[in-house]
Motif scaffolding. Sequence first.
Motif, mmCIF file in Angstrom:
data_model
loop_
_atom_site.group_PDB
_atom_site.id
_atom_site.type_symbol
_atom_site.label_atom_id
_atom_site.label_comp_id
_atom_site.label_asym_id
_atom_site.label_seq_id
_atom_site.Cartn_x
_atom_site.Cartn_y
_atom_site.Cartn_z
ATOM 1 N N LYS A 161 -4.530 -0.624 2.211
ATOM 2 C CA LYS A 161 -4.748 0.239 1.051
ATOM 3 C C LYS A 161 -5.024 1.650 1.571
ATOM 4 N N VAL A 162 -4.122 2.581 1.236
ATOM 5 C CA VAL A 162 -4.219 3.957 1.734
ATOM 6 C C VAL A 162 -4.589 4.880 0.578
ATOM 7 N N GLU A 163 -5.753 5.507 0.694
ATOM 8 C CA GLU A 163 -6.169 6.509 -0.290
ATOM 9 C C GLU A 163 -5.953 7.884 0.332
ATOM 10 N N SER A 164 -5.128 8.692 -0.323
ATOM 11 C CA SER A 164 -4.811 10.012 0.238
ATOM 12 C C SER A 164 -5.754 11.072 -0.319
ATOM 13 N N ASN A 168 -3.751 10.011 -4.396
ATOM 14 C CA ASN A 168 -2.712 8.996 -4.542
ATOM 15 C C ASN A 168 -3.135 7.711 -3.827
ATOM 16 N N LEU A 169 -2.624 6.593 -4.349
ATOM 17 C CA LEU A 169 -2.971 5.296 -3.781
ATOM 18 C C LEU A 169 -1.694 4.578 -3.363
ATOM 19 N N ASN A 170 -1.662 4.093 -2.143
ATOM 20 C CA ASN A 170 -0.498 3.367 -1.651
ATOM 21 C C ASN A 170 -0.934 2.040 -1.036
ATOM 22 N N TYR A 171 -0.109 1.015 -1.284
ATOM 23 C CA TYR A 171 -0.314 -0.275 -0.633
ATOM 24 C C TYR A 171 0.834 -0.520 0.342
ATOM 25 N N ALA A 172 0.525 -1.228 1.399
ATOM 26 C CA ALA A 172 1.571 -1.574 2.370
ATOM 27 C C ALA A 172 1.222 -2.906 3.027
ATOM 28 N N ILE A 173 2.257 -3.571 3.488
ATOM 29 C CA ILE A 173 2.090 -4.786 4.295
ATOM 30 C C ILE A 173 2.500 -4.447 5.724
ATOM 31 N N GLU A 207 -3.091 6.876 12.449
ATOM 32 C CA GLU A 207 -1.896 7.366 13.142
ATOM 33 C C GLU A 207 -0.636 6.825 12.463
ATOM 34 N N ILE A 208 -0.664 5.543 12.094
ATOM 35 C CA ILE A 208 0.511 4.914 11.472
ATOM 36 C C ILE A 208 0.832 5.552 10.126
ATOM 37 N N PHE A 209 -0.207 5.823 9.331
ATOM 38 C CA PHE A 209 0.006 6.291 7.954
ATOM 39 C C PHE A 209 -0.319 7.777 7.775
ATOM 40 N N LYS A 210 -0.222 8.543 8.853
ATOM 41 C CA LYS A 210 -0.592 9.961 8.776
ATOM 42 C C LYS A 210 0.285 10.739 7.802
ATOM 43 N N PRO A 214 -4.025 10.530 4.764
ATOM 44 C CA PRO A 214 -5.050 9.609 4.250
ATOM 45 C C PRO A 214 -6.470 10.151 4.371
ATOM 46 N N SER A 215 -7.261 9.835 3.363
ATOM 47 C CA SER A 215 -8.695 10.126 3.424
ATOM 48 C C SER A 215 -9.474 8.853 3.744
#
Length: 679
Positions: A161-164, A168-173, A207-210, A214-215
């Motif tokens: 779960k990435v909160e920017s 914005n909110l993003n989910y990833a597997i 690093e992966i989701f830069k 992301p916050s």
Amino acid sequence: MRKYTFKNRELSWLDFNERVLQEAADITVPLIERLRFIGIFSNNLDEFYKVRYATVKRLALSKKKVKKFYKGENAKDLLNLITERAIELQNRSNLILDFILKDLEKENIFIADEQAIPKDSISYIKSFFLDKIQPKLKIVLLNEKDDFPQLSESSCFLIIKVESKNKNLNYAIVQFPDKFERFIVIKNQDVKYVIMIDDIIRYHLFEIFKIFNPSNISANMIKFSRDAELDFDDDISKSYLEKISQSVKDRLKGDPLRFVYDKEIDPNTLKFLLEKMNINSEIDSIIPGGKYHNKKDYMNFPILNNDLAYDKIQQLVIKDFYKHKTVFESIDERDFLVHTPFHKFNHILTFLSEASIDPEVKRICITIYRLSKLSSVANTLINAAKNGKEVVVQIELQARFDETNNIDYAKLMQDQGVKLIFGIPTLKVHAKVCVVEKLINNKILKYGFISTGNFNESTAKIYTDFTIFTSNQSLLDEISNVFEFFSFNYKKFKYEKLIISPYNTKKFFKSLIKNEIKNAKRGKDAFIKIKLNNITNYEMIKELYKAAEEGVKIYLIVRGICCLIPDQKNTHNNIELISIVDKFLEHTRMFIFCNNGKNKTYISSADWMTRNLDNRVEVTIPIEDEKISNQLNEIFSIYWNDNQKSRYVNSENNNEYRKNELGIIRSQSQVYNYHHNEN
């Protein structure tokens, strides 16, 4: 008509897995071996859900009226009972794992998570991630609109779960790299740190989701199991091999059955996942867990200190097996019993290797159920075909979870001139037999072996199995008829020595039980000694209940599932039942009947389950060699007297360790010593 009681099959299986978990909790077991038992417990549970839970779920969803399962409960209620028991065992396994990890710290072995990576190792970990892990990561972004991606259940996953910073909110597997060691070892003077791939990925999430600025990022592990049943289409233009191959691929689309999640997961993330994966909270097993899943990987935990693992046994060579120039000459003189892993599996490989180059050998017939990933057996058979031998292989493409491996070898062997037989699609071939035909002085002479286990050099190191080598011509003629049946199913053969499922195994053993009842009624000695993996067939269990009521003493060693309950009304304590779980997986199947003092002894590929008795091709053989018969009787006695690794089963003290007054007897160690002393 007497009413007998039975243990539910699924709950009995969970009892067996509890015995595996007991080995992980046993402080007398070396620490790393205890970790491996945690892995075995987890792997067993995975397979249970894919197969047994899946079966019960299909019945729960069926519109047809189905039988009651357990104490009058229906299939849906049984699913709830299974989930409750699974959660109980899972929680216990987590506690046991915590104790093991604390004990490892006393040995200067530390599991370091993403927040505890040693500072002087951070540079190495970053390089390792960039060079080895990141290029192989599979990252799939999720959203509300798109379907959930197809995922391989054998892999590890993190739900991210990435909160920017712009809200914005993003989910990833994130799927871990396939075929990748999960444990990375860092040595720092006398201290060893073990870092899991999971935590190396967690360390690099920003690093992966830069790209998302992301916050905050949260990562929780999830795990799921799918229905492993193979479904076949009716396209007659496809070969059996093609249908099996396609069906294995279709497992990726199987219905979810179990969903295990990190209990610290955000509730909204959990809700999002359950909806996207179409998980039904009423009939699917939803289990809260810890930070780490796929604990089956602990089976491959690195041995960082030899004192923390079992000593490797010095596998034995059978006396006189290599006495002559060829093993065929030795087998001409007498039969031989191989008891792996105490004896070397090489006895089988040598037999096949010599057959592959012997000019007198004209034909080799063998059944294959589970092959090793790097199979010397398959390579030897291919070599024999290249040398002009007729090689006939009955290969079982539906050996559950080994289908892909067997398919790959089937194609390879077929390309190299090996004749493959796939038998009858609706009838699995579980028999373990081999016949070699030699042309000597214009006469065909046969040599062969019959086994309780698979011809697999990998599992032969950890499974106990019996293999009988023989040149008994009448017995081997009948085994040749079994291969003839595989090719020509319409032919009927008369068997004087072999007992064959699905034809007469049940009837044959019933007749032996009735003979013991007859002797008991006449005041003669009467007993039945059975060692097998599973007993679930109610019809055969009832026969044992009836025998006990008439005074027949029954001694049962059942490793796994057991629906028999020894404490029946009117059985007069004549049934004793134990299970043995130790460093090797007990896989031998043997049957000994008193027969008024003239013991009848058998080994078999078949358990007493309905599938083995009615729906598979299985082979049971009588032991006619007096020396081997005596060996098997003595081996059974050693197992029966075990007071270190044997447990009571299906009684008031279920799964309690069994004690006696015989001094310390750990059966697997004693059996090894028994064979060692034979030499």
